[in-house]
Scaffold this motif. Structure first.
Motif, PDB file in Angstrom:
ATOM      1  N   HIS A  45       0.777  -1.144   0.024  1.00 16.10           N
ATOM      2  CA  HIS A  45       0.007   0.014  -0.015  1.00 16.10           C
ATOM      3  C   HIS A  45       0.769   1.326  -0.093  1.00 16.10           C
ATOM      4  O   HIS A  45       0.778   2.104  -1.093  1.00 16.10           O
ATOM      5  CB  HIS A  45      -0.981   0.053   1.239  1.00 16.10           C
ATOM      6  CG  HIS A  45      -1.584   1.191   1.328  1.00 16.10           C
ATOM      7  ND1 HIS A  45      -1.548   2.139   2.587  1.00 16.10           N
ATOM      8  CD2 HIS A  45      -2.624   1.931   0.552  1.00 16.10           C
ATOM      9  CE1 HIS A  45      -2.382   2.993   2.483  1.00 16.10           C
ATOM     10  NE2 HIS A  45      -3.030   2.932   1.436  1.00 16.10           N
ATOM     11  N   LYS A  82      -8.146  -2.317  -2.708  1.00 15.10           N
ATOM     12  CA  LYS A  82      -7.632  -3.459  -3.228  1.00 15.10           C
ATOM     13  C   LYS A  82      -6.194  -3.203  -3.595  1.00 15.10           C
ATOM     14  O   LYS A  82      -5.692  -2.319  -4.191  1.00 15.10           O
ATOM     15  CB  LYS A  82      -8.256  -3.677  -4.689  1.00 15.10           C
ATOM     16  CG  LYS A  82      -7.650  -5.015  -5.403  1.00 15.10           C
ATOM     17  CD  LYS A  82      -7.933  -6.250  -4.726  1.00 15.10           C
ATOM     18  CE  LYS A  82      -7.283  -7.383  -5.594  1.00 15.10           C
ATOM     19  NZ  LYS A  82      -6.603  -8.419  -4.783  1.00 15.10           N
ATOM     20  N   LYS A  84      -2.083  -5.234  -3.613  1.00 15.14           N
ATOM     21  CA  LYS A  84      -1.413  -6.249  -4.121  1.00 15.14           C
ATOM     22  C   LYS A  84      -1.256  -7.382  -2.881  1.00 15.14           C
ATOM     23  O   LYS A  84      -0.639  -6.833  -1.844  1.00 15.14           O
ATOM     24  CB  LYS A  84      -0.112  -5.806  -4.732  1.00 15.14           C
ATOM     25  CG  LYS A  84      -0.360  -5.711  -6.282  1.00 15.14           C
ATOM     26  CD  LYS A  84       1.124  -5.263  -6.947  1.00 15.14           C
ATOM     27  CE  LYS A  84       1.016  -4.609  -8.436  1.00 15.14           C
ATOM     28  NZ  LYS A  84       2.382  -4.691  -8.784  1.00 15.14           N
ATOM     29  N   ASP A  85      -1.186  -8.620  -3.319  1.00 14.27           N
ATOM     30  CA  ASP A  85      -0.814  -9.736  -2.338  1.00 14.27           C
ATOM     31  C   ASP A  85       0.788  -9.481  -2.425  1.00 14.27           C
ATOM     32  O   ASP A  85       1.448  -9.054  -3.014  1.00 14.27           O
ATOM     33  CB  ASP A  85      -1.172 -10.986  -2.783  1.00 14.27           C
ATOM     34  CG  ASP A  85      -2.679 -11.333  -2.435  1.00 14.27           C
ATOM     35  OD1 ASP A  85      -3.307 -10.636  -1.682  1.00 14.27           O
ATOM     36  OD2 ASP A  85      -3.207 -12.206  -3.398  1.00 14.27           O
TER      37      ASP A  85
END
Length: 102
Positions: A45, A82, A84-85
């Motif tokens: 993030h 949303k 990213k992993d």
């Protein structure tokens, strides 16, 4: 894929996490009940180091904005947007040595 030694089992006690640098990557290694897991250390993030965050069970929480990831898989568990992993890495323990497979 190579195997890189990152420390000793005595370096990371149960319930703790530690940032290591391996192959130019900053990686967070977690000891959860004697099982070791590794994910990217950098929050996807805002770029915070997750080593400064909190570990509760299998969930690592970023200290900056509260994003939560599963330390076993690197999958995002909770965040309002949303993002990213994280990558997860295979950890191998041989004797008292901890290795990452990259």
């Amino acid at each position: 894929m190579g195997k890189i030694i990152i420390g000793k089992t005595s370096d990371i006690s149960v319930g703790k996490m530690q940032k290591v640098t391996a192959d130019g990557k900053e990686i967070l290694v977690i000891n959860m009940d004697g099982n070791y897991y590794a994910i990217d250390d950098t929050c996807s993030h805002a770029g915070a180091s997750l080593a400064e965050g909190k570990l509760e069970g299998a969930v690592v929480t970023c200290d900056w904005h509260g994003a939560k990831w599963d330390c076993k898989t690197g999958k995002l568990v909770a965040f309002p947007a949303k993002i990213k992993d994280l990558n997860s890495y295979k950890v191998i323990v041989e004797s008292d040595n901890i290795f990452l497979e990259l």
